[in-house]
Design a protein around this motif. Structure first.
Motif, PDB file in Angstrom:
ATOM      1  N   PRO A  41       0.829  -1.210   0.000  1.00 32.77           N
ATOM      2  CA  PRO A  41       0.000   0.000   0.000  1.00 32.77           C
ATOM      3  C   PRO A  41       0.858   1.251   0.000  1.00 32.77           C
ATOM      4  O   PRO A  41       1.964   1.269   0.539  1.00 32.77           O
ATOM      5  CB  PRO A  41      -0.804  -0.120   1.297  1.00 32.77           C
ATOM      6  N   ASP A  42       0.319   2.333  -0.591  1.00 35.52           N
ATOM      7  CA  ASP A  42       1.091   3.564  -0.670  1.00 35.52           C
ATOM      8  C   ASP A  42       0.140   4.740  -0.860  1.00 35.52           C
ATOM      9  O   ASP A  42      -1.073   4.596  -0.778  1.00 35.52           O
ATOM     10  CB  ASP A  42       2.113   3.490  -1.815  1.00 35.52           C
ATOM     11  N   GLY A  43       0.722   5.909  -1.133  1.00 40.64           N
ATOM     12  CA  GLY A  43      -0.082   7.117  -1.276  1.00 40.64           C
ATOM     13  C   GLY A  43      -0.634   7.563   0.068  1.00 40.64           C
ATOM     14  O   GLY A  43      -0.053   7.285   1.122  1.00 40.64           O
ATOM     15  N   CYS A  44      -1.753   8.282   0.027  1.00 41.83           N
ATOM     16  CA  CYS A  44      -2.371   8.757   1.263  1.00 41.83           C
ATOM     17  C   CYS A  44      -2.671   7.591   2.202  1.00 41.83           C
ATOM     18  O   CYS A  44      -3.048   6.498   1.761  1.00 41.83           O
ATOM     19  CB  CYS A  44      -3.673   9.488   0.944  1.00 41.83           C
ATOM     20  N   LEU A  45      -2.530   7.853   3.505  1.00 41.64           N
ATOM     21  CA  LEU A  45      -2.784   6.802   4.493  1.00 41.64           C
ATOM     22  C   LEU A  45      -4.204   6.268   4.381  1.00 41.64           C
ATOM     23  O   LEU A  45      -4.441   5.065   4.456  1.00 41.64           O
ATOM     24  CB  LEU A  45      -2.573   7.351   5.903  1.00 41.64           C
ATOM     25  N   THR A  46      -5.156   7.161   4.235  1.00 43.94           N
ATOM     26  CA  THR A  46      -6.553   6.745   4.128  1.00 43.94           C
ATOM     27  C   THR A  46      -7.255   7.716   3.194  1.00 43.94           C
ATOM     28  O   THR A  46      -7.096   8.923   3.303  1.00 43.94           O
ATOM     29  CB  THR A  46      -7.225   6.672   5.516  1.00 43.94           C
ATOM     30  N   GLN A  47      -8.001   7.163   2.238  1.00 48.04           N
ATOM     31  CA  GLN A  47      -8.572   7.945   1.148  1.00 48.04           C
ATOM     32  C   GLN A  47     -10.092   7.810   1.159  1.00 48.04           C
ATOM     33  O   GLN A  47     -10.631   6.714   1.329  1.00 48.04           O
ATOM     34  CB  GLN A  47      -8.004   7.436  -0.184  1.00 48.04           C
ATOM     35  N   ALA A  48     -10.782   8.928   0.934  1.00 48.62           N
ATOM     36  CA  ALA A  48     -12.242   8.942   1.020  1.00 48.62           C
ATOM     37  C   ALA A  48     -12.882   7.978   0.033  1.00 48.62           C
ATOM     38  O   ALA A  48     -13.756   7.176   0.399  1.00 48.62           O
ATOM     39  CB  ALA A  48     -12.760  10.358   0.786  1.00 48.62           C
ATOM     40  N   TRP A  49     -12.461   8.017  -1.233  1.00 47.13           N
ATOM     41  CA  TRP A  49     -13.143   7.153  -2.198  1.00 47.13           C
ATOM     42  C   TRP A  49     -12.751   5.691  -2.022  1.00 47.13           C
ATOM     43  O   TRP A  49     -13.525   4.803  -2.377  1.00 47.13           O
ATOM     44  CB  TRP A  49     -12.962   7.644  -3.631  1.00 47.13           C
ATOM     45  N   SER A  50     -11.583   5.431  -1.437  1.00 49.35           N
ATOM     46  CA  SER A  50     -11.227   4.041  -1.113  1.00 49.35           C
ATOM     47  C   SER A  50     -12.130   3.505   0.002  1.00 49.35           C
ATOM     48  O   SER A  50     -12.637   2.383  -0.076  1.00 49.35           O
ATOM     49  CB  SER A  50      -9.767   3.958  -0.673  1.00 49.35           C
ATOM     50  N   MET A  51     -12.319   4.310   1.049  1.00 47.72           N
ATOM     51  CA  MET A  51     -13.213   3.901   2.143  1.00 47.72           C
ATOM     52  C   MET A  51     -14.645   3.746   1.645  1.00 47.72           C
ATOM     53  O   MET A  51     -15.355   2.810   2.031  1.00 47.72           O
ATOM     54  CB  MET A  51     -13.160   4.931   3.270  1.00 47.72           C
ATOM     55  N   ALA A  52     -15.090   4.654   0.786  1.00 51.52           N
ATOM     56  CA  ALA A  52     -16.446   4.582   0.260  1.00 51.52           C
ATOM     57  C   ALA A  52     -16.658   3.308  -0.541  1.00 51.52           C
ATOM     58  O   ALA A  52     -17.711   2.653  -0.435  1.00 51.52           O
ATOM     59  CB  ALA A  52     -16.739   5.807  -0.604  1.00 51.52           C
ATOM     60  N   ALA A  53     -15.655   2.937  -1.342  1.00 52.80           N
ATOM     61  CA  ALA A  53     -15.771   1.704  -2.125  1.00 52.80           C
ATOM     62  C   ALA A  53     -15.849   0.486  -1.220  1.00 52.80           C
ATOM     63  O   ALA A  53     -16.631  -0.445  -1.477  1.00 52.80           O
ATOM     64  CB  ALA A  53     -14.579   1.583  -3.074  1.00 52.80           C
ATOM     65  N   LEU A  54     -15.061   0.475  -0.149  1.00 57.52           N
ATOM     66  CA  LEU A  54     -15.119  -0.651   0.785  1.00 57.52           C
ATOM     67  C   LEU A  54     -16.479  -0.712   1.471  1.00 57.52           C
ATOM     68  O   LEU A  54     -17.039  -1.799   1.657  1.00 57.52           O
ATOM     69  CB  LEU A  54     -14.004  -0.532   1.822  1.00 57.52           C
ATOM     70  N   ILE A  55     -17.039   0.426   1.842  1.00 55.89           N
ATOM     71  CA  ILE A  55     -18.366   0.442   2.460  1.00 55.89           C
ATOM     72  C   ILE A  55     -19.406  -0.130   1.503  1.00 55.89           C
ATOM     73  O   ILE A  55     -20.239  -0.966   1.884  1.00 55.89           O
ATOM     74  CB  ILE A  55     -18.741   1.877   2.886  1.00 55.89           C
TER      75      ILE A  55
END
Length: 650
Positions: free
Chosen positions: A628-642
């Motif tokens: 994993p890399d880039g931002c520690l936690t990303q809004a659209w990544s979390m949204a996709a997981l939700i």
């Protein structure tokens, strides 16, 4: 979550890879490693833009703790210094790290356990830390605040401009570190001695910044030290921020914030874990701007309020968490700043104006509204938004924006060879890495879906004559993008009609939409190609590994990383359109869900504890082990997981 223990991880480097991040509704954040040894210039216990020219600043970098035991001083903190020296060796006393409602670190020294909990207050830029001694004897504790007071993209060095004097206040102490920046207040829930003794901690190094090819060494300022005796099972609360807080209020502020978090978490508990914790953590992206309007932070620690990211993440962060009422106000925040058919790709703050170089952000906004309509059937809410939508589409059709042109066949031409107007926007030395000027496939799929969406509301609003483009655009889409011999869609078609045949994930957006211009056989074929070339356990690759331009690992300095950003690198947000395409095309919904569960379970079973605790990273390497890399936690990544966990009922 289960606690992370020293015994569970093999060595210091593994412990330093685990990070945590807390945030409040103002977009301020706290972040560090679970060892409390900073590895990024972005790490700090209070990182805020309060009164600082609208830029986030690392204000309180650390609060270092030492114990005095039988004439011996035992340091519980660690910093990296030149020569790969980690000193002091406070990490050797690390016992556990937990993060349910807030981060909790426990250190062990013999029979003594010292526990530190940390919370940002939700509605003010202040951080409260609670120290608790677990044991049968009292012990003396020394606490040293370290200040940085600089833009979180920059570094601090010892300077004569730094005002070192600490002023006693009725509520604690105040320091005015730099001209033109706000005073900093330090307080405790009871009166404890503070001994002024200003000095600089020199040459603190940040390993992650060194790896990323940036400056990585700075000096931190210590104004003095708190010293007190902790009794067994006794709590000590300290607060740091930009206004004085009465001692008698500090514990109440802690309790109020703890209860707010507990109530939020309990709303989701009935859904089970991990989804309850993921939905709880997603709240950190939903913020309130200085003018009171709601918005979304694209990613922590370094991204701001980005239009494209916001609109892609919006359905998952609102509808996906059972909060549809939060979606339209965020859309209105962006509509108020729309210009010539485009919402801003970056929201302006204070003296800084927004940017308007993202053509697709407007259409992702319409996609979010389509999903809102499907979920709520809120006709009144939609009628309040639709006139603005028609207006901005009219700007685009009438040619009022130089980045967009509607061709005779009804399709949308966007950008040029020298501009980046889609989400694949990386440049190196000003040259686009993935030039997509012409007819990008996902923009045209979203454009056609927008026309269909507006036509559905023609009974409620007056739609201009250009809605008739819907009669010819779908066929033109198939003729322009379909690569018959490969059974997939061109990623982009040049203004002169030359298709870009590289296999990229943007084509899956067309299949995912409710209104898709492809027939069933074409949709299945696109899904098969994307699955064969691009799927990984953490999202979709941005380029097929069979392509000569494929870059498997996101590494090196800024230029090397930018060159890899969309040339293979995996993006978790793409799981959202991919999942919708799978569920749409597959004849057996349960088998489709099992396929998704089998292929993406690592994202929640492994990754949530891998890097930022309970966060989803911005990107991953394109090949095993998918770092994993880039931002520690990303809004659209979390949204996709939700969205994924909701669908799979995990």
């Amino acid at each position: 979550m289960l606690p992370i223990t020293k015994a569970a991880l093999a060595d210091l480097p593994q412990l330093l890879q685990r990070e945590w991040l807390d945030a409040n509704c103002r977009g301020s954040y706290s972040s560090s490693t679970i060892l409390d040894c900073p590895t990024r210039r972005y790490h700090g216990l209070l990182v805020s833009d309060a009164g600082m020219l609208n830029e986030k600043h690392v204000c309180l970098a650390k609060l270092e703790a030492s114990l005095s035991l039988r004439g011996r001083t035992i340091d519980l903190y660690t910093n990296k210094h030149p020569g790969s020296v980690y000193y002091p060796e406070g990490y050797s006393h690390f016992e556990t790290f937990e993060y349910d409602l807030y981060p909790v670190i426990t250190w062990r020294v013999g029979a003594f356990l010292l526990q530190r909990s940390c919370m940002l207050l939700h509605d003010r830029d202040a951080v409260v830390l609670r120290y608790k001694l677990l044991g049968t004897e009292s012990i003396q504790v020394a606490l040293r605040p370290l200040l940085s007071y600089r833009n979180h993209h920059h570094l601090q060095h010892e300077t004569s401009e730094f005002q070192v004097k600490t002023f006693p206040e009725s509520t604690g102490h105040k320091i005015e570190p730099l001209p033109g920046k706000p005073a900093f207040f330090m307080g405790s829930d009871r009166e404890i001695p503070f001994y002024p003794g200003p000095y600089w901690v020199k040459q603190v190094e940040y390993a992650r910044e060194q790896e990323r090819g940036f400056d990585y060494q700075e000096d931190l300022f210590c104004p003095g030290v708190y010293e007190t005796v902790l009794e067994p099972d006794q709590d000590l609360y300290l607060i740091f921020g930009f206004e004085p807080i009465a001692r008698s209020s500090i514990r109440e502020l802690w309790k109020k914030e703890e209860q707010r978090r507990r109530s939020l978490h309990q709303r989701f508990l009935g859904e089970g874990e991990p989804i309850a914790q993921v939905k709880f953590e997603a709240e950190k992206f939903l913020v309130q701007r200085a003018d009171g309007s709601p918005s979304i932070v694209a990613g922590y620690p370094w991204f701001g309020e980005w239009g494209r990211d916001t609109m892609i993440a919006l359905p998952g962060l609102t509808l996906g968490r059972g909060e549809p009422e939060r979606l339209l106000p965020i859309v209105r925040t962006y509509l108020r700043q729309a210009k010539t058919g485009l919402i801003p790709n970056y929201l302006g703050i204070g003296e800084h104006s927004g940017s308007y170089n993202s053509v697709d952000a407007t259409f992702w906004m319409v996609s979010a509204l389509q999903q809102y309509w499907t979920a709520t059937r809120d006709l009144e809410g939609m009628k309040s938004i639709l006139p603005d939508l028609v207006h901005i589409m009219d700007d685009l059709v009438q040619g009022r924006n130089h980045l967009v042109r509607i061709s005779d066949d009804g399709l949308m031409q966007a950008g040029s060879a020298n501009t980046q107007v889609t989400w694949m926007d990386a440049t190196v030395d000003g040259v686009p890495v993935t030039p997509r000027g012409g007819y990008p496939v996902e923009i045209n799929a979203l454009w056609i879906a927008t026309l269909a969406f507006l036509q559905d509301f023609s009974a409620h609003i007056r739609v201009p004559a250009w809605i008739g483009l819907l009669e010819k655009a779908p066929a033109a889409f198939r003729n322009k993008f379909w690569i018959a011999e490969g059974g997939y869609l061109a990623d982009c078609v040049s203004p002169h009609g030359a298709p870009d045949r590289r296999i990229r994930p943007n084509q899956i957006v067309a299949v995912s939409l409710d209104y898709c211009p492809l027939n069933k056989e074409q949709q299945q074929s696109v899904l098969d190609v994307v699955t064969s070339h691009l799927i990984t356990p953490y999202g979709l690759r941005t380029l097929s590994p069979e392509d000569p331009a494929f870059v498997p690992f996101y590494q090196g300095g800024p230029k090397e990383r930018d060159a890899a950003y969309h040339q293979g690198t995996v993006w978790p947000w793409l799981i959202s359109p991919y999942m919708k395409a799978v569920l749409k095309v597959h004849e057996d919904p349960e088998k489709a869900r099992e396929f998704l569960r089998r292929n993406f379970s690592a994202l929640w079973q492994e990754h949530l504890m891998q890097r930022d605790v309970m966060g989803v990273s911005e990107i991953f390497d394109a090949l095993h082990p998918y770092k994993p890399d880039g931002c520690l936690t990303q809004a659209w990544s979390m949204a996709a997981l939700i969205e994924l966990l909701n669908e799979l009922k995990v």
